[in-house]
Design an enzyme around this catalytic site. Structure first.
Site, PDB file in Angstrom:
ATOM      1  N   GLU A  98       0.832  -1.197   0.000  1.00  0.00           N
ATOM      2  CA  GLU A  98       0.000   0.000   0.000  1.00  0.00           C
ATOM      3  C   GLU A  98       0.867   1.248   0.000  1.00  0.00           C
ATOM      4  OE1 GLU A  98      -4.022  -1.640   2.195  1.00  0.00           O
ATOM      5  OE2 GLU A  98      -2.514  -0.646   3.426  1.00  0.00           O
ATOM      6  N   CYS A 136       6.249  -3.989  15.714  1.00  0.00           N
ATOM      7  CA  CYS A 136       5.739  -2.954  16.624  1.00  0.00           C
ATOM      8  C   CYS A 136       4.272  -3.240  16.952  1.00  0.00           C
ATOM      9  CB  CYS A 136       5.882  -1.573  15.996  1.00  0.00           C
ATOM     10  SG  CYS A 136       7.603  -1.102  15.681  1.00  0.00           S
ATOM     11  N   GLU A 178      10.351  -1.619   7.269  1.00  0.00           N
ATOM     12  CA  GLU A 178      11.434  -0.826   7.849  1.00  0.00           C
ATOM     13  C   GLU A 178      12.420  -0.490   6.717  1.00  0.00           C
ATOM     14  OE1 GLU A 178      14.352   1.125   9.195  1.00  0.00           O
ATOM     15  OE2 GLU A 178      12.760   0.776  10.663  1.00  0.00           O
ATOM     16  N   SER A 208      12.043   7.197   7.440  1.00  0.00           N
ATOM     17  CA  SER A 208      11.722   6.913   8.833  1.00  0.00           C
ATOM     18  C   SER A 208      12.254   5.538   9.222  1.00  0.00           C
ATOM     19  CB  SER A 208      10.204   6.958   9.034  1.00  0.00           C
ATOM     20  OG  SER A 208       9.863   6.564  10.352  1.00  0.00           O
ATOM     21  N   LEU A 232      10.840   6.868  17.727  1.00  0.00           N
ATOM     22  CA  LEU A 232      11.373   6.667  19.073  1.00  0.00           C
ATOM     23  C   LEU A 232      10.306   6.066  19.989  1.00  0.00           C
ATOM     24  CD1 LEU A 232      14.028   7.154  20.597  1.00  0.00           C
ATOM     25  CD2 LEU A 232      13.076   9.339  21.347  1.00  0.00           C
ATOM     26  N   HIS A 233       9.176   6.754  20.132  1.00  0.00           N
ATOM     27  CA  HIS A 233       7.957   6.257  20.778  1.00  0.00           C
ATOM     28  C   HIS A 233       8.050   5.992  22.273  1.00  0.00           C
ATOM     29  CE1 HIS A 233       6.386   6.202  16.821  1.00  0.00           C
ATOM     30  NE2 HIS A 233       6.985   5.099  16.426  1.00  0.00           N
ATOM     31  N   ASN A 307      -3.694   5.396  16.111  1.00  0.00           N
ATOM     32  CA  ASN A 307      -4.808   5.035  15.243  1.00  0.00           C
ATOM     33  C   ASN A 307      -5.230   3.598  15.517  1.00  0.00           C
ATOM     34  OD1 ASN A 307      -5.214   7.414  13.481  1.00  0.00           O
ATOM     35  ND2 ASN A 307      -3.081   7.011  12.936  1.00  0.00           N
ATOM     36  N   CYS A 352      -1.413   6.731   9.882  1.00  0.00           N
ATOM     37  CA  CYS A 352      -0.176   6.187  10.424  1.00  0.00           C
ATOM     38  C   CYS A 352      -0.448   4.914  11.230  1.00  0.00           C
ATOM     39  CB  CYS A 352       0.485   7.238  11.310  1.00  0.00           C
ATOM     40  SG  CYS A 352       2.035   6.691  12.047  1.00  0.00           S
TER      41      CYS A 352
END
Length: 379
Positions: A98, A136, A178, A208, A232-233, A307, A352
């Site tokens: 996508e 993730c 990634e 990213s 980073l998160h 999201n 996202c």
């Protein structure tokens, strides 16, 4: 044997040189492929003979080795607010990826403190892999697992397809996969995008990463001037590992050292992406920890509302109040430029963290209107 994409630059150049054909014809061929719009012609599939003035040897080589496009648009979904479009692209091997087109209004940003001229334009979010091995837990793509890397041609073809939908000014590698785990193809694809006929400035391209340290160490030398964004998160290693299992392989201390070296060499600000997860990483203590972690860096922090990803989700979205408080701490206490990402395309699962081939729950977000883009921030 399957034909290769004409946008697999390294292979095309090698075949041309092997056949004694001047590689300078390659951008000419790319331009003709770019300009061929199947919606405006009775000939849906481009044929190499349509390109005039190539050496005769080039036509036979192209017919035997390469295709104008190895992928095709399987479906195109538009959000209800008309600012996001999601392309479901079928690859030659039958797999799907996508890509998302996001429309922004440049007039909403500022340059040197003054209102910007201009109007609407589009940013393309591209995929670099089918699936992702990072796992993730807040990302739908991670639930697919890793299938395969894309070739450089398959990456570039996303830009070709999208350009037929809307003129593209910026490209962000924030789609499926990634990017730095497909490093060679990534670098080759970006070099094609920066050359003729695409002519994208490196300042208009953002890569990213979750923090692949050894690849970050090479990135500036291979692609100077590029924008780097780091997912980073979390401000501490243990929380990162809980929500991003791959972080175990890239300790926060080593990641920050790599970013310090990258910034020293590039002299560019780094974008820090931080997803806001209710009760996980969004408390005031986390904001202070993040501020202290980043206070020696030149960064722009982008806070990202979580999201939902259908039944896969184990997280909740942080309240607007918490997001606002988090932002105020980073700005006020640590003087760190901090933005909150305006979410786009949730109703077509194009926001996202929502990219996954089997479409998750569709939700309508109504008319959110045009927004300014991270690439329009004056750095």
């Amino acid at each position: 044997m399957s034909l290769k994409s004409i946008f697999d630059a390294k292979e095309v150049k090698a075949e041309f040189e092997k056949a004694g054909i001047n590689p300078s014809f390659i951008p000419v061929i790319w331009k003709h492929v770019m300009n061929h719009n199947p919606n405006n012609t009775t000939n849906k599939t481009m044929e190499w003979k349509e390109i005039p003035s190539l050496p005769s040897a080039a036509y036979s080589l192209l017919n035997s080795k390469f295709k104008p496009l190895t992928s095709s648009i399987h479906s195109l979904l538009h959000s209800s607010d008309h600012v996001t479009s999601k392309l479901l692209i079928k690859l030659q091997n039958g797999a799907f990826i996508e890509a998302v087109i996001m429309t922004y209004d440049t007039r909403l940003g500022k340059y040197n403190g003054n209102p910007r001229p201009g109007g609407t334009r589009s940013t393309l979010c591209v995929s670099s892999q089918v699936g992702c091995k990072m796992g993730c837990k807040f990302c739908a793509t991670g639930s697919m697992g890793f299938k395969n890397n894309l070739s450089s041609g398959e990456i570039v073809e996303q830009l070709v397809h999208a350009s037929r939908v809307s003129p593209i000014r910026n490209v962000v590698f924030m789609g499926m996969g990634e990017p730095l785990n497909n490093y060679t193809a990534l670098v080759e694809a970006i070099r094609v995008m920066m050359g003729s006929p695409f002519q994208l400035s490196p300042k208009r391209i953002t890569v990213s990463t979750v923090g692949i340290v050894h690849a970050i160490n090479k990135l500036h030398n291979d692609l100077p001037g590029l924008n780097l964004a780091v997912s980073l998160h979390a401000p501490v290693q243990d929380i990162r590992c809980q929500i991003m299992p791959a972080a175990r392989a890239f300790p926060l201390e080593k990641l920050m050292a790599a970013l310090q070296e990258y910034q020293k060499n590039s002299q560019q600000k780094i974008f820090i992406e931080y997803i806001m997860l209710d009760g996980v990483n969004d408390e005031e203590q986390h904001a202070h920890l993040l501020g202290k972690l980043l206070e020696t860096f030149q960064v722009v922090v982008n806070l990202i509302p979580f999201n939902p990803i259908g039944t896969l989700s184990q997280f909740s979205t942080s309240s607007e109040e918490r997001v606002s408080r988090f932002q105020k701490i980073l700005r006020g206490t640590y003087n760190i430029r901090t933005t909150v990402r305006k979410e786009m395309g949730q109703d077509i699962s194009g926001a996202c963290g929502q990219l996954v081939v089997n479409l998750p729950d569709k939700r309508s977000i109504g008319n959110s209107g045009l927004v300014t883009d991270i690439e329009d921030l004056h750095l």
